[in-house]
Write an enzyme that holds these catalytic residues in place. Structure first.
Site, PDB file in Angstrom:
ATOM      1  N   ASP A 145       0.894  -1.176   0.110  1.00 45.91           N
ATOM      2  CA  ASP A 145      -0.150  -0.024  -0.101  1.00 45.91           C
ATOM      3  C   ASP A 145       0.646   1.272   0.067  1.00 45.91           C
ATOM      4  O   ASP A 145       1.916   1.187   0.511  1.00 45.91           O
ATOM      5  CB  ASP A 145      -0.709  -0.072   1.334  1.00 45.91           C
ATOM      6  CG  ASP A 145      -2.040  -0.955   1.295  1.00 45.91           C
ATOM      7  OD1 ASP A 145      -2.787  -1.511   0.057  1.00 45.91           O
ATOM      8  OD2 ASP A 145      -2.305  -1.469   2.401  1.00 45.91           O
ATOM      9  N   ASP A 159      -7.014  -1.535  -4.591  1.00 46.52           N
ATOM     10  CA  ASP A 159      -8.185  -0.928  -3.591  1.00 46.52           C
ATOM     11  C   ASP A 159      -9.182  -0.041  -4.418  1.00 46.52           C
ATOM     12  O   ASP A 159     -10.311   0.048  -4.021  1.00 46.52           O
ATOM     13  CB  ASP A 159      -7.608  -0.348  -2.455  1.00 46.52           C
ATOM     14  CG  ASP A 159      -6.829  -1.384  -1.617  1.00 46.52           C
ATOM     15  OD1 ASP A 159      -6.959  -2.581  -1.622  1.00 46.52           O
ATOM     16  OD2 ASP A 159      -5.893  -0.883  -0.773  1.00 46.52           O
TER      17      ASP A 159
END
Length: 190
Positions: A145, A159
């Protein structure tokens, strides 16, 4: 025989005196689904490689002031870093979700549904690639991330794909449009 909007229909025999219809994916819509999936998985994976290469050991980088920053982190859990002890279970659920979306894609004849399902699958599989290939090992890999908004968990391109895909799917459901592109008449709902 053709169904609404040029959707191919495959007839099957359901027994004596009964004939059923099974709507198959429109080739153009399925190509959109597949193209969106492949393109966005590639974008996600390239972005993650670049994030690891350029952000490892570096301080946060502002992209749009404090609104959007680059901050590298590795997530063993699901959304919002929930379930960090259940990485293997989350990976197995991602495999199941992949199969469910692929199964549903067999009937996609709506371009909006095709894009929505393609984005959803790209998001699921973009993070699944990390879980299968990154440290600490197969089925236990941590997801990269790197996108950070104020007061929000760090996330990635996969995402974003999941959220936009789910949004498009919900839009179609609320509009009463099925996978085949046909609107569900009010009297058909139950």
């Amino acid at each position: 025989m053709q169904a609404a909007r040029g959707t191919p229909v495959d007839h099957r025999d359901d027994g004596p005196g009964r004939t059923g219809e099974r709507i198959l994916a429109h080739p153009g819509s399925w190509l959109i689904f597949a193209s969106v999936t492949v393109l966005m998985v590639a974008v996600d994976q390239v972005a993650k490689v670049l994030a690891v290469r350029h952000l490892t050991g570096e301080p946060d980088r502002e992209v749009v002031g404090e609104l959007l920053q680059l901050h590298l982190t590795y997530n063993p859990g699901a959304a919002f870093s929930l379930g960090t002890r259940f990485t293997v279970a989350i990976t197995c659920l991602a495999w199941v979700a992949t199969l469910v979306v692929l199964w549903a894609s067999r009937r996609v004849a709506s371009k909006v549904w095709a894009v929505g399902l393609g984005l959803l699958l790209a998001g699921i599989d973009g993070n699944l690639v990390d879980r299968m290939t990154r440290e600490p090992g197969v089925f236990r890999g941590h997801v990269v991330d790197f996108l950070m908004l104020p007061n929000w968990p760090v996330f990635n391109v996969a995402d974003v794909c999941i959220n936009v895909g789910v949004g498009l799917i919900l839009l179609q459901v609320l509009r009463g449009v099925g996978l085949d592109g046909r609107r569900v008449a009010p009297e058909e709902e139950s």
